[in-house]
Every structure is written in C-alpha cells, then in structure tokens.
Scaffold this active site. Structure first.
Site, PDB file in Angstrom:
ATOM      1  N   ALA A   1       0.591  -1.092   0.081  1.00  0.00           N
ATOM      2  CA  ALA A   1       0.104   0.017   0.049  1.00  0.00           C
ATOM      3  C   ALA A   1       0.935   1.204   0.046  1.00  0.00           C
ATOM      4  O   ALA A   1       0.449   2.375   0.576  1.00  0.00           O
ATOM      5  CB  ALA A   1      -0.915  -0.023   1.199  1.00  0.00           C
TER       6      ALA A   1
ATOM      7  N   GLY B   1       1.724   2.923  -2.840  1.00  0.00           N
ATOM      8  CA  GLY B   1       1.513   3.829  -3.874  1.00  0.00           C
ATOM      9  C   GLY B   1       0.952   5.276  -3.370  1.00  0.00           C
ATOM     10  O   GLY B   1       0.087   5.275  -2.365  1.00  0.00           O
TER      11      GLY B   1
ATOM     12  N   ARG C   1      -3.964   9.604  -8.954  1.00  0.00           N
ATOM     13  CA  ARG C   1      -5.132   9.693  -9.734  1.00  0.00           C
ATOM     14  C   ARG C   1      -6.549   9.810  -8.915  1.00  0.00           C
ATOM     15  O   ARG C   1      -7.344  10.046  -9.466  1.00  0.00           O
ATOM     16  CB  ARG C   1      -5.163   8.477 -10.877  1.00  0.00           C
ATOM     17  CG  ARG C   1      -4.358   8.613 -11.874  1.00  0.00           C
ATOM     18  CD  ARG C   1      -4.346   7.226 -12.776  1.00  0.00           C
ATOM     19  NE  ARG C   1      -3.600   6.175 -12.063  1.00  0.00           N
ATOM     20  CZ  ARG C   1      -3.502   5.150 -12.753  1.00  0.00           C
ATOM     21  NH1 ARG C   1      -4.305   4.853 -13.866  1.00  0.00           N
ATOM     22  NH2 ARG C   1      -2.770   3.829 -12.195  1.00  0.00           N
TER      23      ARG C   1
ATOM     24  N   ASN D   1     -51.171   5.747  23.971  1.00  0.00           N
ATOM     25  CA  ASN D   1     -51.566   6.527  22.727  1.00  0.00           C
ATOM     26  C   ASN D   1     -50.803   7.654  22.641  1.00  0.00           C
ATOM     27  O   ASN D   1     -51.201   8.586  23.728  1.00  0.00           O
ATOM     28  CB  ASN D   1     -52.957   6.590  22.341  1.00  0.00           C
ATOM     29  CG  ASN D   1     -53.274   7.201  21.080  1.00  0.00           C
ATOM     30  OD1 ASN D   1     -53.231   6.551  19.740  1.00  0.00           O
ATOM     31  ND2 ASN D   1     -53.340   8.597  21.053  1.00  0.00           N
TER      32      ASN D   1
ATOM     33  N   TYR E   1     -34.428  18.139  27.076  1.00  0.00           N
ATOM     34  CA  TYR E   1     -33.310  19.090  27.073  1.00  0.00           C
ATOM     35  C   TYR E   1     -33.323  20.184  27.640  1.00  0.00           C
ATOM     36  O   TYR E   1     -34.331  21.196  26.903  1.00  0.00           O
ATOM     37  CB  TYR E   1     -32.584  18.977  25.574  1.00  0.00           C
ATOM     38  CG  TYR E   1     -31.138  19.502  25.622  1.00  0.00           C
ATOM     39  CD1 TYR E   1     -30.043  18.979  26.425  1.00  0.00           C
ATOM     40  CD2 TYR E   1     -30.972  20.497  24.576  1.00  0.00           C
ATOM     41  CE1 TYR E   1     -28.805  19.632  26.478  1.00  0.00           C
ATOM     42  CE2 TYR E   1     -29.583  20.888  24.490  1.00  0.00           C
ATOM     43  CZ  TYR E   1     -28.777  20.678  25.485  1.00  0.00           C
ATOM     44  OH  TYR E   1     -27.288  21.005  25.294  1.00  0.00           O
TER      45      TYR E   1
ATOM     46  N   ARG F   1     -53.925  24.079  30.243  1.00  0.00           N
ATOM     47  CA  ARG F   1     -53.997  24.935  29.122  1.00  0.00           C
ATOM     48  C   ARG F   1     -54.755  26.192  29.581  1.00  0.00           C
ATOM     49  O   ARG F   1     -55.779  25.879  30.143  1.00  0.00           O
ATOM     50  CB  ARG F   1     -54.246  24.641  27.760  1.00  0.00           C
ATOM     51  CG  ARG F   1     -55.722  23.905  27.568  1.00  0.00           C
ATOM     52  CD  ARG F   1     -56.354  23.228  26.321  1.00  0.00           C
ATOM     53  NE  ARG F   1     -57.483  22.637  26.647  1.00  0.00           N
ATOM     54  CZ  ARG F   1     -57.743  21.700  26.108  1.00  0.00           C
ATOM     55  NH1 ARG F   1     -56.581  20.724  25.811  1.00  0.00           N
ATOM     56  NH2 ARG F   1     -58.929  21.236  26.332  1.00  0.00           N
TER      57      ARG F   1
END
Ligand code: UD1
Ligand code: CA
Length: 459
Positions: A12, A14, A18, A380, A390, A443
């Site tokens: 390896a 080389g 290219r 559900n 977070y 709410r």
C-alpha cells in the site's frame, strides 16, 4: 497437511495520485469502510500469524486510521522502487537473526474484492510459488502471464516491456502471489531493475523459480475479484460490483429484492424467510431481519435487529433500532439509537425517536419527538407530542406508564412521569407528574364572549 505459518503482506505504498484526494488511496471508502479494511478482512480469514501493511512516506494517515487495530504490522518502504523492492523490504523486516520461516501471501491495499475462498485456494496449492491470474478482454496495462506446456508460469512480462505477441496474451497477473518466505526473500534480493520502468519488479521472480525447476502454479480467478481502484471512476465501479455481489448473496439466501441494482449493502445483513426489500434501500453496519420483514422504498437501515413481521414503510431512517415483535414503522419516520420497540408498536409519519423504549401495542402515529423516554404498553401518543428532554444543559427522562393517552400537541417537560391510565388534555404543557387514571390538563380555559362584535371599517 503441516500447519506452515502464513505471513500476509499488503502492499500500500503507492501514492494514488489519480484519486486526486487529500486522503490516502487505501482509505477511500468502499461500502462505507476503507479499501484496506476489506483486504485485511479477507487476509484474516486465513488465520495468518501476521498481517503487515507496507506503507509509503505519507502513510502516517493510514496508520492513524487503523490505530485501533493493535495486531496489524506496519512496514515502511521509504523509497518506492517497485513491487519487488516493496516485498524485499517487508521480508527483511520480518526476518529475525537471518531466519525467515513460513509462507507469504502478497495482497494489494487497493484490490478489495478478493474473496477469502480464492486466497485459500491460492495458498492451498502447496509449498511452492503460486500466482493468481485472470483473463481480461482488455488486458492493457497489466503484466501478461506466459505459461509453459504444463500450465505452470514460465515468466511474466510487464506491458511496457512486452512485444506484440506477448501483448496479445489475455491472461494477466493480478499481482497476488503466495510463496515460501525465505525463497521469496532470496529471489527479491537477486532482482535487477533494467527494464522499461527502472523498477525492481516482483514479477521477475517467476522466471527465477522456473529456472530452478520449480515453476509457479497459476490459479485463475474471476476478474471482479482482481479489480483495483486507481481513480474515483474505478472506485465507483468497485462499489457497483460490491453492491451486485451483496444483492446476489441476499437474493440467493431467499430475500426478495424489488431491484438488485437499487440496493446498497454497506455491512452485513442476515435475513429470515420471506423478507421483502423494495427499491433504493441502504443497509449499513450489522442488520438482522426476521421472517416476513418488509422494508419499504427509500429507506436506510443501520445497525438494526428487526423481529419477524416488522414492516418499515417508505422513506424511513433507522439507526440503532431493535424490534421485539411485529411493528409498523413509517412512512417518513426517523428512529435513532436506543430505540427499542416491543410487539405491536406503531411509529408513524414524522415521528423521531431516540433512547425510547416502548412496550407492547403503543402508538405514536404522527409528528412527535420521543427522546430519553420509557413508554408502557397500550399508550397512545397524540400528534405533535414532544418530550422536552433537554434544558440546554442536561438531558432528562420522561416516563409514560401503561394505558396513558397523551392528547395532541402536548409538551412533556422532563423529568416527568405520566402515571398509568392518565389522560393528558390536548395542548398541555406538563411540568409535574400526572396522577393515575385522571385527566390532567394545563392550558388556558376556553371562553366565549357573548355580545362581542367584529370591528367595522371607519368611515
Ligand atoms: C503490477 C504488476 C503487474 C500486475 C498489476 C496488477 C509488477 C512489476 N507488476 O503492476 O504484473 O498485472 O500489478 O494490478 O509487480 N507498490 C508498493 N511499493 C512500490 C511499488 C508498488 O507498495 O515500490 C504497491 C502499490 O501501492 C500498488 C501495488 O504495489 O498497490 C502495485 O504497484 P503498481 O506500481 O501499481 O504496479 P502495476 O504497474 O500496476
Ligand atoms: Ca496498479
């Protein structure tokens, strides 16, 4: 058979110019991991005493990339004087007190599709020299193999040194060679470099072996296995070949693929019976698919174990997921690491999960984020439910017990627990635990103002 120790050398050094890349050629990815790691994998299947990578002056990058693999040997070839020089340098490094025992197998870091069975056949030819050859319709650029009447190797001629008759030979040297370590060292020490490229050619050892009356055996292989990657175009070609091979293996193992050309396997997949995979699916890492699993189109499945009967619909991204029974996932679901689903769970469109352990029969069908949560059975989760896990610093857990019903568009501010059977009114922001079997709602109360009139345009 005597158990002769086997050393593997992987050339390896080389430069891989290219590739036109800042990273070393053998680190280029094939099926999601470096070319070199494929070669190391095939080499290791032969149980060698050592695997040694011959690297060049800019090889530190390669060493760093494989630093975690402590059992690899590294041999530096400072000057790149040819394949024969590379092998000589490596064998000299392996020699101890002038002694070198066992056999050597020479592989190439950029030839990753070579199969373990082929290497075993080459190594299994005996104690003498053996080479792996293949026939190419277009042999240009390769060393041509000239055989004797007995089918043994007479010599190898490099393209640049070959005459017209030799160039017409379609049997080429793959470069992969096995032989006795001490003999190879002696031969590589005797090499000269008076050839067209001024290099020390490993291929010249074949003529030496023949001259000693022990010509090399020639083992044929499929050209696919000998394919290398010199540029990004060839690299993409290897990916295609890898994909075809993986798809074929899966299909022959019983998996029904809508289109083998539109499946990418970048890891290992094992599958049960009657598994169906639609188009444009990518499998990565370790994937285990139980019987009757169906994978919809445009889906990536990474490091997942999907139990029998699990159905993944179109456009999903699964990473680090386990299902324990038939589940339905998607379309358009993103399941992240730590997602653990019991039988009968439904995860629908635009739902993201992470570290989410969900028990039998629970459903989150639309538009939710479920992170760092443990969810009981028959729960559900309404559309738009978010676990607010977070606070900008720490991650906290949301616990949702059995039979909870979370109304749509609820924010569950962790750490928080919704007790068994509780119901959360739609649009709630839940910051405190919800008691069991009650309606919890947070709410603004709805009011209707009687006698209110709409504004009218000023004259
Ligand atoms: C070589 C063979 C040729 C064969 C071809 C197959 C020789 C002389 N020729 O030719 O017969 O058909 O491979 O692909 O062996 N390398 C080093 N150090 C060096 C030189 C090369 O590590 O000093 C490595 C390269 O990184 C590469 C491999 O050896 O992985 C082959 O070298 P390369 O120069 O590409 O040889 P080819 O001319 O292709
Ligand atoms: Ca080459």
């Amino acid at each position: 058979m005597t158990a002769t120790p086997l050393h593997v050398l992987i050339l390896a050094a080389g430069e891989g110019k290219r590739m036109k890349s800042a990273s070393a050629k053998v680190l280029m990815p094939l099926a999601g991991r470096p070319l070199l790691s494929h070669v190391i994998g095939s080499a290791r299947s032969l149980n060698p005493v050592g695997v040694h990578v011959v690297y060049g002056h800019n090889g530190q990058q390669v060493r760093d990339a494989f630093a975690a693999d402590g059992s690899l040997g590294w041999i530096e070839q400072r000057e790149r004087l040819g394949t024969g020089h590379a092998v000589r340098t490596a064998l000299e490094a392996l020699e101890t007190d002038g002694k070198l025992e066992g056999r050597v197998l020479i592989l190439y870091g950029d030839v990753p599709l070579i199969r373990a069975e082929t290497l075993a056949a080459l190594v299994g030819t005996g104690d003498g020299l053996a080479m792996l050859a293949t026939r190419l319709a277009d042999p240009k650029g390769y060393g041509r193999v000239v055989l004797d009447a007995a089918g043994k190797v007479r010599h190898i001629v490099e393209e640049k040194d070959a005459n017209a008759a030799q160039r017409a030979v379609d049997l080429v040297n793959t470069g992969i060679v096995a032989g006795d370590a001490a003999r190879l060292l002696a031969w590589t020490r005797a090499l000269g470099n008076s050839n067209a490229q001024g290099e020390y050619y490993l291929t010249d050892v074949f003529e030496m072996a023949a001259a000693e009356g022990a010509p090399a055996a020639c083992v044929d292989c499929d050209p696919v296995e000998a394919s290398g990657a010199n540029d990004p175009w060839q690299l993409a070609g290897l990916e295609t070949l890898y994909r075809e091979r993986a798809a074929r293996e899966l299909a022959l193992a019983g998996v029904r693929l809508a289109d083998p050309a539109r499946l990418d396997v970048r890891g290992s997949v094992s599958a049960g019976r009657d598994v169906e995979v639609d188009v444009n699916v990518i499998f990565e890492g370790e994937v285990v698919l139980g019987d009757d699993v169906r994978i919809g189109p445009f889906t990536r499945v990474r490091n997942a174990t999907l139990a029998a009967g699990t159905v993944v619909l179109a456009h999903c991204d699964l990473d680090g997921v386990v299902t324990h029974g038939p589940c339905t996932i998607g379309p358009f679901a993103r399941l992240r690491p730590g997602t653990d689903l019991a039988a009968g769970v439904h995860i629908g469109n635009f739902v993201e999960t992470k570290n989410a352990v969900i028990a039998e029969g629970s459903k989150a069908n639309h538009l939710s984020y479920l992170g760092d949560t443990v969810i009981g059975s028959k729960v559900n989760i309404g559309a738009g439910t978010i676990t607010c896990n977070y606070d900008g610093v720490n991650k906290s857990r949301t616990t949702i017990e059995d039979r909870v019903f979370v109304g749509s568009n609820s924010s569950l501010v962790a750490p928080v627990t919704l007790r068994a059977g509780s119901t959360i009114g739609a649009g709630s922001v839940i910051t405190k635990d919800a008691p069991a079997d009650t309606l919890t709602i947070s709410r603004a109360r709805q009011t209707a103002i009687e006698g209110w009139v709409r504004p009218v345009r000023k004259p």
